[in-house]
Design an enzyme around this catalytic site. Structure first.
Site, PDB file in Angstrom:
ATOM      1  N   GLY A  13       0.799  -1.233   0.000  1.00 35.49           N
ATOM      2  CA  GLY A  13       0.000   0.000   0.000  1.00 35.49           C
ATOM      3  C   GLY A  13       0.826   1.276   0.000  1.00 35.49           C
ATOM      4  O   GLY A  13       0.355   2.337   0.408  1.00 35.49           O
ATOM      5  N   GLY A  15       2.254   2.668  -2.710  1.00 39.39           N
ATOM      6  CA  GLY A  15       2.120   3.433  -3.968  1.00 39.39           C
ATOM      7  C   GLY A  15       2.835   2.807  -5.147  1.00 39.39           C
ATOM      8  O   GLY A  15       3.112   3.468  -6.141  1.00 39.39           O
ATOM      9  N   LYS A  16       3.097   1.485  -5.074  1.00 47.36           N
ATOM     10  CA  LYS A  16       3.788   0.801  -6.183  1.00 47.36           C
ATOM     11  C   LYS A  16       3.006   0.923  -7.486  1.00 47.36           C
ATOM     12  O   LYS A  16       3.571   1.225  -8.533  1.00 47.36           O
ATOM     13  CB  LYS A  16       3.986  -0.694  -5.873  1.00 47.36           C
ATOM     14  CG  LYS A  16       4.918  -0.995  -4.737  1.00 47.36           C
ATOM     15  CD  LYS A  16       5.111  -2.495  -4.565  1.00 47.36           C
ATOM     16  CE  LYS A  16       3.832  -3.255  -4.289  1.00 47.36           C
ATOM     17  NZ  LYS A  16       3.249  -2.957  -2.973  1.00 47.36           N
ATOM     18  N   LYS A  38       2.048  -7.421 -13.582  1.00 48.10           N
ATOM     19  CA  LYS A  38       1.811  -7.654 -12.147  1.00 48.10           C
ATOM     20  C   LYS A  38       1.795  -9.183 -12.015  1.00 48.10           C
ATOM     21  O   LYS A  38       0.754  -9.822 -12.193  1.00 48.10           O
ATOM     22  CB  LYS A  38       0.460  -7.029 -11.719  1.00 48.10           C
ATOM     23  CG  LYS A  38       0.049  -7.330 -10.290  1.00 48.10           C
ATOM     24  CD  LYS A  38       0.655  -6.394  -9.278  1.00 48.10           C
ATOM     25  CE  LYS A  38       0.266  -6.798  -7.855  1.00 48.10           C
ATOM     26  NZ  LYS A  38       0.799  -5.904  -6.829  1.00 48.10           N
ATOM     27  N   ASP A  55      -4.872  -4.134 -10.059  1.00 51.55           N
ATOM     28  CA  ASP A  55      -3.598  -3.431 -10.266  1.00 51.55           C
ATOM     29  C   ASP A  55      -3.181  -3.527 -11.736  1.00 51.55           C
ATOM     30  O   ASP A  55      -2.769  -2.539 -12.351  1.00 51.55           O
ATOM     31  CB  ASP A  55      -2.486  -4.025  -9.383  1.00 51.55           C
ATOM     32  CG  ASP A  55      -2.501  -3.462  -7.964  1.00 51.55           C
ATOM     33  OD1 ASP A  55      -3.414  -2.669  -7.652  1.00 51.55           O
ATOM     34  OD2 ASP A  55      -1.604  -3.816  -7.178  1.00 51.55           O
ATOM     35  N   GLY A 117       5.823  -5.459  -8.072  1.00 47.11           N
ATOM     36  CA  GLY A 117       5.957  -6.560  -7.133  1.00 47.11           C
ATOM     37  C   GLY A 117       4.710  -6.788  -6.290  1.00 47.11           C
ATOM     38  O   GLY A 117       3.632  -6.261  -6.557  1.00 47.11           O
ATOM     39  N   GLY A 119       3.682  -6.561  -2.338  1.00 48.62           N
ATOM     40  CA  GLY A 119       4.143  -6.100  -1.026  1.00 48.62           C
ATOM     41  C   GLY A 119       5.608  -5.693  -1.096  1.00 48.62           C
ATOM     42  O   GLY A 119       6.021  -4.959  -1.994  1.00 48.62           O
ATOM     43  N   PRO A 207       4.620  13.827  -5.587  1.00 45.46           N
ATOM     44  CA  PRO A 207       3.763  14.528  -4.634  1.00 45.46           C
ATOM     45  C   PRO A 207       2.411  13.828  -4.485  1.00 45.46           C
ATOM     46  O   PRO A 207       2.085  12.932  -5.268  1.00 45.46           O
ATOM     47  CB  PRO A 207       3.567  15.902  -5.304  1.00 45.46           C
ATOM     48  CG  PRO A 207       3.692  15.623  -6.765  1.00 45.46           C
ATOM     49  CD  PRO A 207       4.684  14.503  -6.896  1.00 45.46           C
TER      50      PRO A 207
HETATM   51  N1  LIG Z   1       1.125  10.153  -4.735  1.00 46.32           N
HETATM   52  C1  LIG Z   1      -0.116   9.793  -4.436  1.00 46.32           C
HETATM   53  N2  LIG Z   1      -1.112  10.723  -4.403  1.00 46.32           N
HETATM   54  C2  LIG Z   1      -2.374  10.352  -4.086  1.00 46.32           C
HETATM   55  N3  LIG Z   1      -2.762   9.107  -3.804  1.00 46.32           N
HETATM   56  C3  LIG Z   1      -1.826   8.138  -3.834  1.00 46.32           C
HETATM   57  C4  LIG Z   1      -0.466   8.421  -4.135  1.00 46.32           C
HETATM   58  N4  LIG Z   1       0.230   7.258  -4.094  1.00 46.32           N
HETATM   59  C5  LIG Z   1      -0.648   6.292  -3.800  1.00 46.32           C
HETATM   60  N5  LIG Z   1      -1.875   6.818  -3.637  1.00 46.32           N
HETATM   61  C6  LIG Z   1      -3.091   6.065  -3.282  1.00 46.32           C
HETATM   62  O1  LIG Z   1      -2.766   5.213  -2.182  1.00 46.32           O
HETATM   63  C7  LIG Z   1      -3.375   3.930  -2.346  1.00 46.32           C
HETATM   64  C8  LIG Z   1      -2.293   2.854  -2.366  1.00 46.32           C
HETATM   65  O2  LIG Z   1      -1.474   3.040  -3.521  1.00 46.32           O
HETATM   66  P1  LIG Z   1      -1.119   1.824  -4.470  1.00 46.32           P
HETATM   67  O3  LIG Z   1      -2.326   0.993  -4.777  1.00 46.32           O
HETATM   68  O4  LIG Z   1      -0.365   2.359  -5.643  1.00 46.32           O
HETATM   69  O5  LIG Z   1      -0.143   1.000  -3.499  1.00 46.32           O
HETATM   70  P2  LIG Z   1       0.557  -0.403  -3.754  1.00 46.32           P
HETATM   71  O6  LIG Z   1       1.890  -0.352  -3.120  1.00 46.32           O
HETATM   72  O7  LIG Z   1       0.510  -0.723  -5.196  1.00 46.32           O
HETATM   73  O8  LIG Z   1      -0.389  -1.391  -2.955  1.00 46.32           O
HETATM   74  P3  LIG Z   1      -0.415  -3.002  -3.053  1.00 46.32           P
HETATM   75  O9  LIG Z   1       0.665  -3.488  -2.139  1.00 46.32           O
HETATM   76  O10 LIG Z   1      -1.801  -3.335  -2.572  1.00 46.32           O
HETATM   77  O11 LIG Z   1      -0.194  -3.396  -4.493  1.00 46.32           O
HETATM   78  C9  LIG Z   1      -4.184   4.003  -3.650  1.00 46.32           C
HETATM   79  O12 LIG Z   1      -5.513   4.358  -3.338  1.00 46.32           O
HETATM   80  C10 LIG Z   1      -3.517   5.127  -4.429  1.00 46.32           C
HETATM   81  O13 LIG Z   1      -4.379   5.781  -5.343  1.00 46.32           O
HETATM   82 MG   LIG Z   2      -0.388  -2.330  -6.171  1.00 47.10          MG
END
Ligand SMILES: Nc1ncnc2c1ncn2[C@@H]1O[C@H](COP(=O)(O)OP(=O)(O)OP(=O)(O)O)[C@@H](O)[C@H]1O
Ligand SMILES: [Mg+2]
Length: 239
Positions: A13, A15-16, A38, A55, A117, A119, A207
């Protein structure tokens, strides 16, 4: 010219998906042919007769691609758990050969591959086999997505150290602002500290973005990160 990157995080979670999608859009806007993948999705959603990786759908939409789901997201698991935990719960095992074959096929179709990836690096996929082993099999450098705030030095350094100990190279670190919060002293100083202690390029910071719909994700916040990635990885301009 072919290049592939595996986008991992210091946590789930982090932001990947968003960073991978933004990077893909920025590289496409610079004329590169970018593919996305993915390899394993847990918490896949049931749609019709099958399971779908949201994803993967997000990444495909952001990059403007129509590659088949069976290549882009070959393994979809319904429980939102680490893959080995799914195996322990249901008996369903993740077969690695199909994942590597899908990756090889996509890599042959595109000039730059971005692989998201699952997690962090030490998420177990099978007994004795974690995400880090998958990275080793794919033989690709890492991009590490990290939190910008207090606590990230520890998680980021551990992730870099874990990769390097096993011989995986790190292309760089991206600090991602998932939350819309005022900047703290830790956030101002963390990139320099992490650059120094980890001896890894910091590709930049993303940002907080108001509009995160895949089709309208803005390219601008990701352009400096993409340019730095191209520079540190010595990737030539597209033909
Ligand atoms: N820079 C950002 N600005 C606004 N929202 C963001 C930003 N980065 C991530 N988010 C939000 O935070 C949440 C988690 O981001 P994301 O899904 O990309 O994480 P992840 O690492 O891919 O999670 P997972 O491990 O489940 O694959 C999402 O709702 C995404 O839209
Ligand atoms: Mg993800």
């Amino acid at each position: 010219m072919k290049a592939s990157f595996f986008i991992t995080g210091t946590d789930t979670g982090i932001g990947k998906t968003l960073v991978t999608a933004g990077l893909a859009r920025a590289l496409v806007s610079r004329g590169y042919d970018v593919g996305v993948m993915k390899p394993i999705t847990s918490g896949a959603v049931r749609r019709g007769m099958g399971l779908v990786s949201e994803d993967a759908e997000y990444l495909l939409k952001a990059a403007g691609l129509h590659d088949p789901a069976m290549l882009v997201s070959p393994v979809c698991l319904e429980p939102p758990l680490a893959p080995l935990a799914v195996t322990m719960l249901t008996g369903q095992k993740v077969e690695m050969a199909g994942i590597i074959a899908s990756f090889t096929a996509l890599r042959n179709m595109h000039s730059i591959m971005l692989v998201e990836g699952i997690g962090g690096l030490m998420v177990p996929i099978r007994r004795g086999y974690s995400v880090l082993n998958l990275v080793l099999e794919m033989d690709v450098p890492l991009i590490i997505v990290a939190r910008p705030n207090l606590g990230t030095i520890n998680h980021t350094w551990m992730t870099v150290d874990c990769a390097r100990t096993r011989g995986v190279s790190v292309a760089g670190i991206v600090f991602n602002h998932c939350e819309n919060m005022p900047e703290t002293a830790a956030e101002r100083t963390n990139p320099d500290v992490i650059r120094r202690v980890c001896d890894v390029p910091v590709l930049g910071s993303v940002p907080f973005i108001e509009e995160t719909d895949a089709a309208s994700l803005p390219v601008e916040p990701f352009l400096p990160v993409a340019e730095k990635l191209l520079a540190v990885s010595e990737i030539a301009r597209p033909d």
